[in-house]
Design an enzyme around this catalytic site. Structure first.
Site, short mmCIF file in Angstrom:
data_model
loop_
_atom_site.label_atom_id
_atom_site.label_comp_id
_atom_site.label_asym_id
_atom_site.label_seq_id
_atom_site.Cartn_x
_atom_site.Cartn_y
_atom_site.Cartn_z
N ARG A 59 4.78 -17.18 11.82
CA ARG A 59 4.12 -15.86 11.97
C ARG A 59 5.07 -14.87 12.64
O ARG A 59 4.86 -13.66 12.59
CB ARG A 59 2.81 -15.98 12.74
N TYR A 112 -0.42 7.53 -0.91
CA TYR A 112 -1.10 6.32 -1.41
C TYR A 112 -2.48 6.20 -0.77
O TYR A 112 -2.61 6.24 0.46
CB TYR A 112 -0.21 5.13 -1.06
N ASP A 183 7.51 6.30 2.76
CA ASP A 183 7.13 5.20 1.87
C ASP A 183 8.06 5.28 0.66
O ASP A 183 7.93 6.17 -0.17
CB ASP A 183 5.66 5.36 1.46
N LYS A 208 5.98 -3.93 -5.68
CA LYS A 208 6.28 -3.08 -6.84
C LYS A 208 7.67 -3.43 -7.39
O LYS A 208 7.87 -4.54 -7.81
CB LYS A 208 6.13 -1.62 -6.43
#
Ligand code: PLP
Length: 386
Positions: A59, A112, A183, A208
């Protein structure tokens, strides 16, 4: 497309630690472990005291994930990178890691949707936000407030793919002591390097183009080592959006073909966009290289495969009939993979809500994949006359 040869080499090259005979694998090994056992207690205690730079628990840090982080940091020209379980985990970590109650975020350009939804939620914790759709530097300067801590940029922006003059906004933000975050999912670091343009942080949805095959969900943040450490301890480690080693491997594998994929996405998307521009049933084409070629050439090394256009007949029934008639564009969310995709923000009953956000009715978004422009144009042609 003018790709930096060093970037291309960095994407393609991959390897792992040498085997006992001194030979090296040509792909990063997947270190599929949740924890790391230490030789003695002091060693574990030392690792726990600097978890951002040691191996304690997956983690936190994991060697396969770190291989991806090193590549993305180099590609973006940043000091440090953290990879996340999704683009939204990366977005959340930036906002929650850097902002305090009383801070304001200014969203520049169409953003977004889920990023804005998250900003709405952060209102519960005393973080406010507003949006400026006029992307000129004067309008951005005028929209800044005394409590603005962060300017969030998307260029090209979601849905309409308008460009922001990134360097100009970065200059005015620095003057006012405001952080900027881009972004950069649309352009990838191969086509746009926000840090070199003066931006402070970059986030990615690696789902993406970086992954590129629609088989992995991942995200990343690139910034200075100091700021990344803050994000690591205040958000990454505690929010729990850790990238799995296997998923890091998939993004690394995706990166190896990113340069060649982007060249083809650009060429085919431009061919499709130019075809649409000539069609009577099309009212407008929103592609940055066609709409804002000068700014596009100034701050990007090329364009990718995602753009939109408007049907001349913007009635919802027409939009639906067109989309349903397509045979090779799959109907679905997301983008940046090898398969071509189509979607519209329009619904039977949301024209007013779209108008309020500056989104024209009849807007159709295409993610041009790798099937070939000829086939895709033939598909659009038959659906436009359907
Ligand atoms: C998809 C996307 C995100 C979110 O990424 P996920 O990997 O889906 O969480 C963020 N920004 C943009 C521009 C996106 O397209």
């Amino acid at each position: 497309m003018r790709l930096d040869p060093a970037d291309v080499a960095l994407c393609v090259a991959d390897d792992g630690p040498p085997t006992a005979s001194g030979a090296r694998p040509v792909a990063t090994p997947i270190v599929q472990t949740s924890l790391f056992a230490h030789p003695d207690l002091d060693s574990l205690a030392d690792a726990l005291a600097a978890e951002h730079a040691s191996h304690v628990y997956t983690r936190g840090q994991n060697p396969t994930v770190e291989a991806l982080e090193r590549k993305l940091a180099l590609l973006e020209g940043g000091e440090a990178c953290k990879a996340f379980a999704s683009g939204m985990a990366a977005v959340s970590a930036v906002l929650m890691g850097l902002l305090e109650a009383g801070d304001h975020v200014l969203f520049v350009n169409h953003t977004y949707g889920p990023t804005l939804q998250l900003a709405e939620h952060l209102g519960r914790f005393g973080i406010t936000h507003s949006t400026v759709l006029d992307v000129g530097p004067e309008a951005v300067a005028a929209a800044l407030r005394p409590d603005t801590k962060l300017i969030w940029l998307e260029s090209p922006g979601t849905m309409l793919f308008r460009l922001v003059d990134v360097a100009a906004v970065a200059v005015l933000a620095r003057k006012r002591g405001v952080l900027t975050c881009m972004d950069n999912s649309w352009a990838t670091p191969l086509l746009q390097k926000p840090l070199a343009l003066g931006v402070d942080l970059v986030v990615h949805s690696a789902t993406k183009y970086l992954g590129g095959h629609s088989d992995v969900v991942a995200g990343a943040v690139v910034t200075s080592a100091e700021r990344l450490r803050r994000i690591f301890y205040r958000a990454y480690l505690l929010n729990g959006g850790a990238l799995a080693p296997f998923d890091a491997f998939l993004v690394l594998r995706g990166l190896r073909t990113l340069p060649v994929r982007l060249r083809q996405h650009e060429a085919d998307a431009l061919e499709v966009a130019r075809y649409l521009e000539t069609h009577d049933a099309v009212a407008a084409v929103h592609h940055p290289a066609l709409r804002e070629p000068e700014l596009a050439a100034r701050q990007m090394a090329g364009t990718s495969g995602l753009f939109s256009f408007e049907l001349a007949d913007a009635a919802y029934a027409r939009v639906r009939r067109f989309i349903d008639a397509l045979a090779h564009f799959r109907i679905g969310v997301s983008w940046g993979g090898v398969e071509s995709l189509v979607i519209t923000p329009s619904r039977e009953d949301n024209a007013a809500a779209l108008a309020a956000r500056g989104i024209p009715p009849g807007l159709v978004r295409l993610s041009v994949g790798l099937e070939g422009a000829e086939l895709l144009i033939a598909d659009l042609d038959q659906a436009l006359s359907f």
